[in-house]
Design an enzyme around this catalytic site. Structure first.
Site, mmCIF file in Angstrom:
data_model
loop_
_atom_site.group_PDB
_atom_site.id
_atom_site.type_symbol
_atom_site.label_atom_id
_atom_site.label_comp_id
_atom_site.label_asym_id
_atom_site.label_seq_id
_atom_site.Cartn_x
_atom_site.Cartn_y
_atom_site.Cartn_z
ATOM 1 N N SER A 1 0.828 -1.197 0.000
ATOM 2 C CA SER A 1 0.000 0.000 0.000
ATOM 3 C C SER A 1 0.872 1.261 0.000
ATOM 4 O O SER A 1 1.644 1.468 -0.930
ATOM 5 C CB SER A 1 -0.964 -0.053 1.193
ATOM 6 N N ASP B 1 -10.116 -5.662 -3.264
ATOM 7 C CA ASP B 1 -9.524 -4.597 -2.455
ATOM 8 C C ASP B 1 -10.427 -3.363 -2.538
ATOM 9 O O ASP B 1 -10.650 -2.821 -3.617
ATOM 10 C CB ASP B 1 -8.131 -4.286 -3.011
ATOM 11 N N HIS C 1 -7.306 -6.042 0.809
ATOM 12 C CA HIS C 1 -6.143 -5.188 1.071
ATOM 13 C C HIS C 1 -5.374 -5.619 2.321
ATOM 14 O O HIS C 1 -4.421 -4.952 2.706
ATOM 15 C CB HIS C 1 -6.620 -3.736 1.233
#
Length: 277
Positions: free
Chosen positions: A145, A221, A254
Site C-alpha cells: 500500500s 480490495d 487489502h
C-alpha cells in the site's frame, strides 16, 4: 541499536531494535529477521515498507515471511512507517501524521522537523544495517500500500542501489488520488511539481527506470479503484518498455491475509535477483 525483542523463528531470530534516528530526530523501532546462516556469513537484505496505520510489528507478526527468508537466506528489515513520539507532529486522522509518513521528506511546517522518511530509509537505515548486522551491500525493497508506493519510489529514484523491487497493492499514482493528494499537500505544499518526485507513474513517465517491477493486487480490495490504480502503472510501464510481473487476484482484499498468501513468492523473486551476479 538496543535489542528490545528477540524471538526464535525458523532457525533464525526475529528481533526488534530501538535506536535514535538522526534523520527523524526521534527514537525508532525496526524489525530485523536474521536467518540461520546470518551467524556464519554475510547475507543480502530485503527492506519492507508497511502501509498506513502500521508500525514495525505488522509485517513481522502477520506475513509469515520468516519461513521464506530462512529458506532463501535473506535478512529482512522492517522499519516503522513514520517518526514517533509526543514531540512529533501528528494529525487526528489515519492517513496523515504518525503511522502515515509516506516515505518522503516533508518540506512544510510542522512536518518538516521530523518527517524525513525518505532520507531515513535511503541513507540512515542501510548504514545502520551495514554497521550492526552481517549484511552484504546487495539489497532489494518491497512494501504494501503506502509502503508499496515507497518501495517503487525508492527503487525508481535509485535504480543502481536496489537489485529488485516488488509491491503489494501499491498507491501508484499518489498525485492523482485522495490519499496522496491530501498527504502531499500537507507534507510538500501546494506546488504540485514537488509531488511528482514521489509519484511512481510520474517518475517512469519522466524516464526513471528499473529492470523489472513485480506487483500483486487483489481485485476485492476496497481501495483498488479509488486509491491504488494499479493499471496506471501497468500502462506506463508498457509505454516505456519496462518489464513487469503484475498479477491480479480474484477474491483477495487489502489485508495481510493477501500479503501472507503471496509473500513467499515475493521473497523467492528477490532471492533469485539478489543471488545473481
Amino acid at each position: 541499536m538496543e535489542l528490545i525483542e528477540k524471538h526464535a523463528s525458523f532457525g533464525g531470530w526475529q528481533n526488534v531494535y530501538r535506536h535514535y534516528s538522526q534523520s527523524l530526530k526521534c527514537e525508532m523501532n525496526v524489525g530485523v529477521y536474521l536467518p540461520p546462516k546470518a551467524g556464519n556469513e554475510k547475507l543480502p537484505v530485503l527492506y519492507w515498507l508497511s502501509g498506513l496505520t502500521c508500525n514495525e510489528q505488522n509485517f513481522i507478526t502477520k506475513s509469515g515471511m520468516q519461513r521464506y527468508a530462512a529458506e532463501h537466506n535473506i535478512i529482512v528489515v522492517a522499519p516503522d512507517t513514520s517518526p514517533r513520539g509526543s514531540h512529533v507532529a501528528d494529525a487526528d486522522r489515519y492517513d496523515l501524521g504518525q503511522g502515515a509518513g509516506f516515505y518522503l521528506n516533508a518540506t512544510q511546517a510542522p512536518w518538516n522537523e521530523h518527517y524525513k522518511m525518505y532520507d531515513y530509509i535511503h541513507n540512515e537505515l542501510p548504514d545502520l544495517v551495514m554497521q550492526h548486522f552481517p549484511a552484504t551491500t546487495r539489497k532489494s525493497i518491497s512494501g504494501h500500500s503506502m509502503g508499496g508506493l515507497g518501495a517503487l519510489v525508492l527503487a525508481l529514484r535509485n535504480p543502481d542501489e536496489y537489485v529488485s523491487v516488488s509491491a503489494f497493492s501499491p498507491i501508484v499514482s499518489p498525485s492523482q488520488v485522495p490519499w496522496g493528494q491530501q498527504a502531499f499537500a500537507a507534507y510538500l505544499g501546494e506546488n504540485k511539481e514537488a509531488w511528482l518526485d514521489y509519484d511512481p507513474v510520474s517518475l517512469i513517465s519522466q524516464g526513471q527506470r528499473v529492470a523489472e517491477i513485480m506487483v500483486d493486487q487483489g481485485l476485492s480490495d476496497d481501495f483498488y479503484a479509488e486509491q491504488l490504480r494499479t493499471p496506471n502503472l501497468e500502462k506506463i510501464c508498457q509505454e516505456m518498455n519496462i518489464k513487469t510481473l503484475i498479477r491480479y487476484h480474484e477474491g483477495y482484499d487489502h489485508s495481510y491475509y493477501f500479503v501472507s498468501s503471496f509473500i513467499g513468492e515475493h521473497i523467492a523473486y528477490h532471492a533469485n535477483k539478489l543471488n545473481m551476479r
